[in-house]
Scaffold this motif. Sequence first.
Motif, PDB file in Angstrom:
ATOM      1  N   GLY A   2       1.881   4.025   3.410  1.00  0.00           N
ATOM      2  CA  GLY A   2       1.329   4.619   4.616  1.00  0.00           C
ATOM      3  C   GLY A   2       2.080   4.091   5.832  1.00  0.00           C
ATOM      4  N   GLN A   3       1.605   4.481   7.010  1.00  0.00           N
ATOM      5  CA  GLN A   3       2.261   4.050   8.241  1.00  0.00           C
ATOM      6  C   GLN A   3       1.228   3.710   9.305  1.00  0.00           C
ATOM      7  N   PHE A   4       1.533   2.654  10.059  1.00  0.00           N
ATOM      8  CA  PHE A   4       0.819   2.355  11.291  1.00  0.00           C
ATOM      9  C   PHE A   4       1.763   2.770  12.407  1.00  0.00           C
ATOM     10  N   ILE A   5       1.302   3.673  13.252  1.00  0.00           N
ATOM     11  CA  ILE A   5       2.120   4.192  14.346  1.00  0.00           C
ATOM     12  C   ILE A   5       1.428   3.839  15.652  1.00  0.00           C
ATOM     13  N   TYR A   6       2.157   3.138  16.524  1.00  0.00           N
ATOM     14  CA  TYR A   6       1.601   2.673  17.783  1.00  0.00           C
ATOM     15  C   TYR A   6       2.298   3.365  18.946  1.00  0.00           C
ATOM     16  N   ASP A   7       1.571   4.151  19.695  1.00  0.00           N
ATOM     17  CA  ASP A   7       2.064   4.791  20.916  1.00  0.00           C
ATOM     18  C   ASP A   7       3.357   5.575  20.674  1.00  0.00           C
ATOM     19  N   ASN A   8       3.533   6.088  19.469  1.00  0.00           N
ATOM     20  CA  ASN A   8       4.737   6.848  19.096  1.00  0.00           C
ATOM     21  C   ASN A   8       6.029   6.081  19.364  1.00  0.00           C
ATOM     22  N   LYS A  11       6.542   1.750  14.681  1.00  0.00           N
ATOM     23  CA  LYS A  11       6.065   2.257  13.400  1.00  0.00           C
ATOM     24  C   LYS A  11       6.386   1.230  12.323  1.00  0.00           C
ATOM     25  N   ILE A  12       5.429   1.029  11.420  1.00  0.00           N
ATOM     26  CA  ILE A  12       5.642   0.136  10.288  1.00  0.00           C
ATOM     27  C   ILE A  12       5.073   0.803   9.045  1.00  0.00           C
ATOM     28  N   GLU A  13       5.816   0.723   7.947  1.00  0.00           N
ATOM     29  CA  GLU A  13       5.338   1.245   6.672  1.00  0.00           C
ATOM     30  C   GLU A  13       4.604   0.140   5.930  1.00  0.00           C
ATOM     31  N   LEU A  14       3.408   0.488   5.431  1.00  0.00           N
ATOM     32  CA  LEU A  14       2.552  -0.478   4.736  1.00  0.00           C
ATOM     33  C   LEU A  14       1.897   0.203   3.538  1.00  0.00           C
ATOM     34  N   GLU A  15       1.538  -0.596   2.562  1.00  0.00           N
ATOM     35  CA  GLU A  15       0.760  -0.078   1.441  1.00  0.00           C
ATOM     36  C   GLU A  15      -0.578   0.437   1.974  1.00  0.00           C
ATOM     37  N   LYS A  64      -1.663   6.395   9.142  1.00  0.00           N
ATOM     38  CA  LYS A  64      -1.290   7.539   8.305  1.00  0.00           C
ATOM     39  C   LYS A  64      -1.153   7.073   6.862  1.00  0.00           C
ATOM     40  N   TYR A  65      -2.003   7.616   5.984  1.00  0.00           N
ATOM     41  CA  TYR A  65      -2.043   7.202   4.593  1.00  0.00           C
ATOM     42  C   TYR A  65      -1.227   8.146   3.717  1.00  0.00           C
ATOM     43  N   HIS A  66      -0.573   7.572   2.711  1.00  0.00           N
ATOM     44  CA  HIS A  66       0.189   8.372   1.766  1.00  0.00           C
ATOM     45  C   HIS A  66      -0.764   9.061   0.786  1.00  0.00           C
ATOM     46  N   GLY A  67      -1.721   8.301   0.278  1.00  0.00           N
ATOM     47  CA  GLY A  67      -2.657   8.824  -0.713  1.00  0.00           C
ATOM     48  C   GLY A  67      -3.883   9.455  -0.075  1.00  0.00           C
ATOM     49  N   SER A  68      -4.628  10.194  -0.896  1.00  0.00           N
ATOM     50  CA  SER A  68      -5.821  10.869  -0.378  1.00  0.00           C
ATOM     51  C   SER A  68      -7.099  10.080  -0.646  1.00  0.00           C
TER      52      SER A  68
END
Length: 113
Positions: A2-8, A11-15, A64-68
């Motif tokens: 998934g992703q943590f997105i801050y103020d566009n 961005k960091i990708e995380l589990e 933003k999550y990769h999985g549902s």
Amino acid sequence: MGQFIYDNTAKIELEDRLLAHLQVVIGTKLRRRECFFFTWKEDTSVGGGRRSVWLNPHTPMQFKYHGSRTPQINPAWLDALAYTANQQTGLYIIREPEGVSAAALGSQSADLA
């Protein structure tokens, strides 16, 4: 991932599981109108190093999550992450505490209030 997105701008990708725990901790603090730093290590693909952002209720951020499926929440991990967020250095990523049984986790989420 998934992703943590801050103020566009950051961005960091995380589990997804880690991201879900960060969302609870960040959401709890911002609901209380508590501002704080969030620091992470940058991937070498973007130059490495560390990045810190000042989290406040007025800056847009996305989880933003990769999985549902919603990951299971570990109250001990929430407590540990919340502890870091309440320190002068602010929130940073730590490993999930070991030795917490699946039965103890259940489907509960910790109340950090």
